[in-house]
Design a protein around this motif. Structure first.
Motif, mmCIF file in Angstrom:
data_model
loop_
_atom_site.group_PDB
_atom_site.id
_atom_site.type_symbol
_atom_site.label_atom_id
_atom_site.label_comp_id
_atom_site.label_asym_id
_atom_site.label_seq_id
_atom_site.Cartn_x
_atom_site.Cartn_y
_atom_site.Cartn_z
ATOM 1 N N VAL A 187 8.131 8.975 -9.269
ATOM 2 C CA VAL A 187 7.925 8.954 -7.818
ATOM 3 C C VAL A 187 9.246 9.043 -7.054
ATOM 4 O O VAL A 187 9.298 8.705 -5.871
ATOM 5 C CB VAL A 187 7.108 7.724 -7.369
ATOM 6 C CG1 VAL A 187 5.728 7.721 -8.015
ATOM 7 C CG2 VAL A 187 7.854 6.435 -7.617
ATOM 8 N N MET A 230 9.239 10.470 -3.610
ATOM 9 C CA MET A 230 8.638 9.611 -2.592
ATOM 10 C C MET A 230 9.575 8.471 -2.191
ATOM 11 O O MET A 230 9.316 7.771 -1.219
ATOM 12 C CB MET A 230 7.311 9.035 -3.088
ATOM 13 C CG MET A 230 6.219 10.072 -3.269
ATOM 14 S SD MET A 230 5.768 10.901 -1.735
ATOM 15 C CE MET A 230 5.099 9.541 -0.797
ATOM 16 N N TRP A 239 0.172 12.939 4.527
ATOM 17 C CA TRP A 239 -0.117 11.526 4.352
ATOM 18 C C TRP A 239 -0.562 10.983 5.692
ATOM 19 O O TRP A 239 0.003 11.306 6.722
ATOM 20 C CB TRP A 239 1.120 10.772 3.862
ATOM 21 C CG TRP A 239 1.388 11.075 2.441
ATOM 22 C CD1 TRP A 239 2.189 12.058 1.946
ATOM 23 C CD2 TRP A 239 0.813 10.446 1.322
ATOM 24 N NE1 TRP A 239 2.151 12.068 0.589
ATOM 25 C CE2 TRP A 239 1.318 11.086 0.176
ATOM 26 C CE3 TRP A 239 -0.082 9.398 1.163
ATOM 27 C CZ2 TRP A 239 0.954 10.705 -1.110
ATOM 28 C CZ3 TRP A 239 -0.436 9.020 -0.117
ATOM 29 C CH2 TRP A 239 0.075 9.672 -1.229
ATOM 30 N N PHE A 280 0.823 4.590 -0.551
ATOM 31 C CA PHE A 280 0.873 5.621 -1.596
ATOM 32 C C PHE A 280 -0.479 5.822 -2.283
ATOM 33 O O PHE A 280 -0.567 5.901 -3.494
ATOM 34 C CB PHE A 280 1.981 5.267 -2.594
ATOM 35 C CG PHE A 280 2.478 6.436 -3.425
ATOM 36 C CD1 PHE A 280 2.448 7.720 -2.953
ATOM 37 C CD2 PHE A 280 2.991 6.209 -4.679
ATOM 38 C CE1 PHE A 280 2.914 8.776 -3.719
ATOM 39 C CE2 PHE A 280 3.457 7.255 -5.472
ATOM 40 C CZ PHE A 280 3.424 8.537 -4.985
#
Length: 178
Positions: free
Chosen positions: A23, A26, A171, A114
């Motif tokens: 990740v 992110m 998102w 997330f």
């Protein structure tokens, strides 16, 4: 060690060992920064509770901004990675299920990021998660849920040709004041 009655945990050592690397995109400041900015603003001079704190991807930068953070995490392997990432123990953590585990105190903001809400696979479980978050909030506190909005799949049209939507995944965050 787990027993046959324990809930399934898909975040065992195999996943925890590579989670931070998996990740990394992110966790880049330009991606994570706006999330931490929002959570710090909502927390103000209060505390924050992260449901499914994992390895601390969000909790650690939030704590670095001076926000007291407590996390709930089901996976002992993920907690071990959080501890390795946080040798100063700036983030408190309780091992347990985010749908039912209670921790002491109240929080100005609780958050679930997330796409993690999708790990709770029943509506009953998701409602329990929201109720648990609400039970931890001080009056006027906020519960923030971040959830992915996937790209539409290529769908065949009635004429036999294909249609696709080229907009990339986005998102979405929402917060509710309790």
């Amino acid at each position: 060690m787990t027993s046959p009655t324990d809930p399934p945990n898909h975040f065992d050592e195999d996943v925890a060992a590579t989670y931070d690397a998996d990740v990394a995109a992110m966790s880049a400041p330009e991606v994570l920064g706006p999330t931490v900015d929002l959570l710090a603003e909502l927390a103000g001079d209060g505390a924050a509770l992260e449901l499914a704190v994992g390895t601390g991807r969000v909790a650690l930068p939030l704590a670095a901004r001076g926000v007291p953070v407590h996390g709930i995490e089901l996976s002992a392997a993920m907690v071990a990675r959080l501890r390795a990432n946080d040798p100063g123990r700036t983030v408190q953590v309780t091992v347990g299920d985010m749908t039912s585990t209670r921790v002491p105190g109240t929080f100005r903001v609780a958050y679930l990021v997330f796409n993690t809400v999708a790990n709770v696979t029943t509506q009953e479980g998701q409602v329990a998660c929201f109720r648990n978050a609400a039970a931890h909030l001080e009056p006027g506190g906020c519960f923030v849920v971040e959830n992915g909005v996937p790209q539409l799949q290529r769908l065949p049209s009635a004429s036999g040709t294909s249609r696709s939507r080229s907009r990339p995944s986005t998102w979405a965050s929402t917060s509710t004041t309790w």
